[in-house]
Design a protein around this motif. Sequence first.
Motif, PDB file in Angstrom:
ATOM      1  N   SER A  32       0.822  -1.214   0.000  1.00 48.37           N
ATOM      2  CA  SER A  32       0.000   0.000   0.000  1.00 48.37           C
ATOM      3  C   SER A  32       0.856   1.263   0.000  1.00 48.37           C
ATOM      4  O   SER A  32       0.355   2.341  -0.294  1.00 48.37           O
ATOM      5  N   LYS A  33       2.142   1.149   0.289  1.00 47.61           N
ATOM      6  CA  LYS A  33       3.008   2.332   0.211  1.00 47.61           C
ATOM      7  C   LYS A  33       3.470   2.574  -1.220  1.00 47.61           C
ATOM      8  O   LYS A  33       4.027   3.607  -1.531  1.00 47.61           O
ATOM      9  N   TYR A  34       3.326   1.578  -2.064  1.00 50.11           N
ATOM     10  CA  TYR A  34       3.832   1.684  -3.437  1.00 50.11           C
ATOM     11  C   TYR A  34       2.731   1.758  -4.482  1.00 50.11           C
ATOM     12  O   TYR A  34       2.978   2.129  -5.605  1.00 50.11           O
ATOM     13  N   LEU A  35       1.532   1.317  -4.089  1.00 46.34           N
ATOM     14  CA  LEU A  35       0.449   1.257  -5.061  1.00 46.34           C
ATOM     15  C   LEU A  35      -0.658   2.235  -4.668  1.00 46.34           C
ATOM     16  O   LEU A  35      -0.908   2.432  -3.477  1.00 46.34           O
ATOM     17  N   PRO A  36      -1.327   2.828  -5.666  1.00 45.61           N
ATOM     18  CA  PRO A  36      -2.427   3.739  -5.339  1.00 45.61           C
ATOM     19  C   PRO A  36      -3.576   2.970  -4.702  1.00 45.61           C
ATOM     20  O   PRO A  36      -3.735   1.774  -4.950  1.00 45.61           O
ATOM     21  N   LYS A  37      -4.349   3.664  -3.897  1.00 42.73           N
ATOM     22  CA  LYS A  37      -5.466   3.025  -3.208  1.00 42.73           C
ATOM     23  C   LYS A  37      -6.412   2.359  -4.198  1.00 42.73           C
ATOM     24  O   LYS A  37      -6.971   1.289  -3.933  1.00 42.73           O
ATOM     25  N   SER A  38      -6.574   2.992  -5.361  1.00 45.99           N
ATOM     26  CA  SER A  38      -7.518   2.492  -6.357  1.00 45.99           C
ATOM     27  C   SER A  38      -7.139   1.093  -6.845  1.00 45.99           C
ATOM     28  O   SER A  38      -7.998   0.324  -7.258  1.00 45.99           O
ATOM     29  N   PHE A  39      -5.856   0.755  -6.766  1.00 46.68           N
ATOM     30  CA  PHE A  39      -5.423  -0.569  -7.214  1.00 46.68           C
ATOM     31  C   PHE A  39      -6.189  -1.665  -6.483  1.00 46.68           C
ATOM     32  O   PHE A  39      -6.585  -2.667  -7.067  1.00 46.68           O
ATOM     33  N   PHE A  40      -6.413  -1.470  -5.186  1.00 45.50           N
ATOM     34  CA  PHE A  40      -6.995  -2.541  -4.374  1.00 45.50           C
ATOM     35  C   PHE A  40      -8.505  -2.686  -4.559  1.00 45.50           C
ATOM     36  O   PHE A  40      -9.094  -3.609  -4.026  1.00 45.50           O
ATOM     37  N   ASN A  41      -9.100  -1.760  -5.325  1.00 45.49           N
ATOM     38  CA  ASN A  41     -10.537  -1.860  -5.583  1.00 45.49           C
ATOM     39  C   ASN A  41     -10.898  -3.055  -6.457  1.00 45.49           C
ATOM     40  O   ASN A  41     -12.056  -3.433  -6.538  1.00 45.49           O
ATOM     41  N   ARG A  42      -9.911  -3.615  -7.139  1.00 44.41           N
ATOM     42  CA  ARG A  42     -10.209  -4.703  -8.065  1.00 44.41           C
ATOM     43  C   ARG A  42     -10.561  -5.996  -7.332  1.00 44.41           C
ATOM     44  O   ARG A  42     -11.085  -6.915  -7.925  1.00 44.41           O
ATOM     45  N   PHE A  43     -10.203  -6.090  -6.048  1.00 42.57           N
ATOM     46  CA  PHE A  43     -10.386  -7.363  -5.343  1.00 42.57           C
ATOM     47  C   PHE A  43     -11.764  -7.472  -4.712  1.00 42.57           C
ATOM     48  O   PHE A  43     -12.363  -6.465  -4.339  1.00 42.57           O
ATOM     49  N   ALA A  44     -12.238  -8.710  -4.598  1.00 45.83           N
ATOM     50  CA  ALA A  44     -13.517  -8.964  -3.948  1.00 45.83           C
ATOM     51  C   ALA A  44     -13.432  -8.492  -2.501  1.00 45.83           C
ATOM     52  O   ALA A  44     -12.355  -8.528  -1.889  1.00 45.83           O
ATOM     53  N   PRO A  45     -14.559  -8.055  -1.929  1.00 45.01           N
ATOM     54  CA  PRO A  45     -14.548  -7.469  -0.590  1.00 45.01           C
ATOM     55  C   PRO A  45     -13.962  -8.422   0.455  1.00 45.01           C
ATOM     56  O   PRO A  45     -14.179  -9.624   0.390  1.00 45.01           O
ATOM     57  N   GLY A  46     -13.241  -7.866   1.398  1.00 47.59           N
ATOM     58  CA  GLY A  46     -12.721  -8.658   2.508  1.00 47.59           C
ATOM     59  C   GLY A  46     -11.325  -9.203   2.264  1.00 47.59           C
ATOM     60  O   GLY A  46     -10.567  -9.402   3.190  1.00 47.59           O
ATOM     61  N   LEU A  47     -10.978  -9.423   0.990  1.00 51.73           N
ATOM     62  CA  LEU A  47      -9.690 -10.060   0.710  1.00 51.73           C
ATOM     63  C   LEU A  47      -8.524  -9.139   1.054  1.00 51.73           C
ATOM     64  O   LEU A  47      -7.507  -9.587   1.586  1.00 51.73           O
ATOM     65  N   VAL A  48      -8.671  -7.863   0.749  1.00 50.45           N
ATOM     66  CA  VAL A  48      -7.586  -6.918   1.010  1.00 50.45           C
ATOM     67  C   VAL A  48      -7.388  -6.760   2.520  1.00 50.45           C
ATOM     68  O   VAL A  48      -6.272  -6.730   3.020  1.00 50.45           O
ATOM     69  N   GLN A  49      -8.507  -6.717   3.230  1.00 53.79           N
ATOM     70  CA  GLN A  49      -8.444  -6.618   4.690  1.00 53.79           C
ATOM     71  C   GLN A  49      -7.659  -7.813   5.255  1.00 53.79           C
ATOM     72  O   GLN A  49      -6.863  -7.661   6.168  1.00 53.79           O
ATOM     73  N   GLY A  50      -7.913  -8.968   4.683  1.00 53.42           N
ATOM     74  CA  GLY A  50      -7.225 -10.178   5.138  1.00 53.42           C
ATOM     75  C   GLY A  50      -5.746 -10.163   4.806  1.00 53.42           C
ATOM     76  O   GLY A  50      -4.962 -10.879   5.413  1.00 53.42           O
ATOM     77  N   ALA A  51      -5.353  -9.351   3.822  1.00 53.02           N
ATOM     78  CA  ALA A  51      -3.945  -9.304   3.414  1.00 53.02           C
ATOM     79  C   ALA A  51      -3.227  -8.142   4.084  1.00 53.02           C
ATOM     80  O   ALA A  51      -2.123  -7.788   3.707  1.00 53.02           O
ATOM     81  N   SER A  52      -3.887  -7.523   5.071  1.00 57.02           N
ATOM     82  CA  SER A  52      -3.325  -6.336   5.716  1.00 57.02           C
ATOM     83  C   SER A  52      -2.863  -6.635   7.136  1.00 57.02           C
ATOM     84  O   SER A  52      -3.328  -7.588   7.760  1.00 57.02           O
TER      85      SER A  52
END
Lengths: 449, 324
Positions: free
Chosen positions: A135-155
């Motif tokens: 998340s320090k290297y990629l824009p926030k919008s990048f993570f919008n592509r993932f199904a809900p909950g998955l990004v939270q789990g990868a944080s």
Amino acid sequence: MRSTIKGAPSGRARRRWGVSATGAGALAAALGMAVVTAAPSSSASVAHAGTTTITWWASPISTSGPDLRKTLIAAFEKANPTIKVNLETAPTNTDTNRADLVTTISGGAKTPDVFMGDVIWPGQFGAHGLALPLSKYLPKSFFNRFAPGLVQGASYDGQVYGAPFFQDQGFLYYRKDLLAADHMAVPKTWEQLQSDAVTLVKQGKVKYGFVWEGASYEGGTCDFMEYYADTGGQVLNSTDTKSVLNVADVTKVLTFMRGLVTSGASPAAVDTFQEPQAMTAFQDGQAAFLRNWDYAYSTSQAAGSKVIGKVGVAPLPTFAGRPYPGYSNIGGWNLYINPHSTNIPADLKFINFITGVQAQTIEAKPPFSEIPTNAAVRANPSIRKLNPPFAVLAQTKLVPRPAQNPNYPKISQAIYTNMNSAVAGSTSPAAAAKAMASQLNAAVSSSGL
Amino acid sequence: MATAELVHEPRARSMAEGSPGPIGRDPNTRHFARVGWGFSSPAFGVIAAFTIFPIIFAVVLSFQNVNVTGSGFGLQGFTTANYHAMLTAGLWHHALWFTTIYTVVTVACELVLGTVFALVLERLTKGRGMMMALLLIPWSLITVISAELWSYIYNPTYGVLGEIWHVITGASPPNLLGYPLDATIALMFADIWKTTPFVAIIVLAGLVMIPTELFEAAEVDGATGWKTFWKVTVPLLRPTIGIAVLFRVLQAFGLFDLPYVLTGGGPGTSTQSLAMLGYNTMFTDINFGPGAAVAVSTAVIVLVMCLVFLRAFKQQVGKETISA
């Protein structure tokens, strides 16, 4: 990821992802730019010819047929002729895999650049600085592509460390032919599943009723979490800093799990079963029900199986009186970047490609049939049709493991060792639940042994 | 009364005769010493890099507050907390107990069985080579492979053992790896199966070294077979047995691969050995300080055991007196 994640996107959400997917190309292009500007300069390893080589550390994904990793690499290299990807095969055992990475990365090695890692690693790898905070290297919008909950789990601690690569979760597999012959419906409660299994065993139609993963290992935690979430229980508090295990609920769960064995619904040996043992019993036609991951469907329909054309897949049941369906535990793999990589822009391009629509479509379709993480691909009905577990995805409810605490391995150990001794009958469910609670407290608070 | 004294001759005499004075004063000897050191220094270098340095590093880690980061180990000051955490952990107590019992039982069984096999092999007049080759098969298998094989044998759903049990008794097969005691016995059995040949070969080597006159003398004196075994064979085998036991204790105490593959340390943590505990603490929990403490203390324990052993057996070597 404390709060429960509601399965797949709702119809409304699906449309939303669909819209964003149309702009995926534009996003990727913008991303490429963002990546290059955001990343620190790293021209050192760029060869004179203008090609960069990155190393991708990944364990084998498919056990037979074409190699998904190689297929994806070929597609990526075609789209990015200046980047070559060198595949390094990682151990299939997730703990051995982690041990190798911990030694390599903490030793300062620049390769692998990108590694495929378990969904339960972000807490530990984030806390120890063994993965780059994406998340320090990629824009926030990048993570919008993932199904809900998955990004939270990868944080972990407010930063995203892993890019979800493919998702996995528990499903109930059942023998369509046996249920039809007895006019049984697909069980919606655990109690029903148990009595159906006992009936089928007593009738002599199968050797075992219900097979699952009860061994003393990480998979045991996955199975336990499904039952436990069905009671409404949580393992850690909302900040992942304290155990909030409900001993009464755990006792109920363990009593039920042990009861599967004592009632004859499950074999006594289920306490030594990992996925392969459960799978073998099911595909040899010895069991009526199986709890397993996404891969179990294609494996049960592959050559050599005795249940080809006889297998149905459904969401997992829940306890009587609780809303159907029950919870499925989240598994799957993320892509992480080695913090010492000297090719971060190329690494990010690779991750962008692998989580993009083209690559995710490849992995979702047969023969690979993985569950994609890209919401646009998940929403595509033509892809859903090709993959039965994927088709029931929308009905399932998901529960993560309490992996956001850096001491997760010890937390999981407290869960699966006590689950296992209760299932084996060497400890009473009540005593095992108490031991689980006290070991969890110790695991969360201390960094001791 | 047959009495035999085995006394080692001093070996250095012939070498000493060649040198005219004390070693340090002769330029020739000094030259040879330099050459000698020169030739051995690469070996010393390798040993220092791959044996001495890791040992020292492990000891240092065990006394440090270690913070594992992406850029290496951060050593954040001297502490004895790692040892304190280890000594107060139930997991460590259990692993120590398990490893000790495991070592004692397997080494004792292997010693008895190995000696029996060696005695049989020694008496074989035909096909001794063939039998030795057959005997060595379990020992020559890589432990990871043989552990996988045993896991198939023990498996209660499709294992050979379960099927045999089912055919004989009609009952459902036992779930050997599902209970702590059963799993421990199953592990020990697999270990004894694998390592008895190793002990047998060493003991056999010791047996063939015993001069036959001693047995003839015992026979002339009217000793029974049993008495000859205890009063002649066993005392003379003592140094050999000492070496076999030393090797086995060192290996058994470092037990890792067999439970790692066969039981994963389970059920629960009941078959987790000290080496597995150290490994899990370091690489699963990423907790290097306490993990190093487990590793170092295990090494110290086994070292002390071996020193005691060597001392006990060294006193016997060369001073054996056999009397009947």
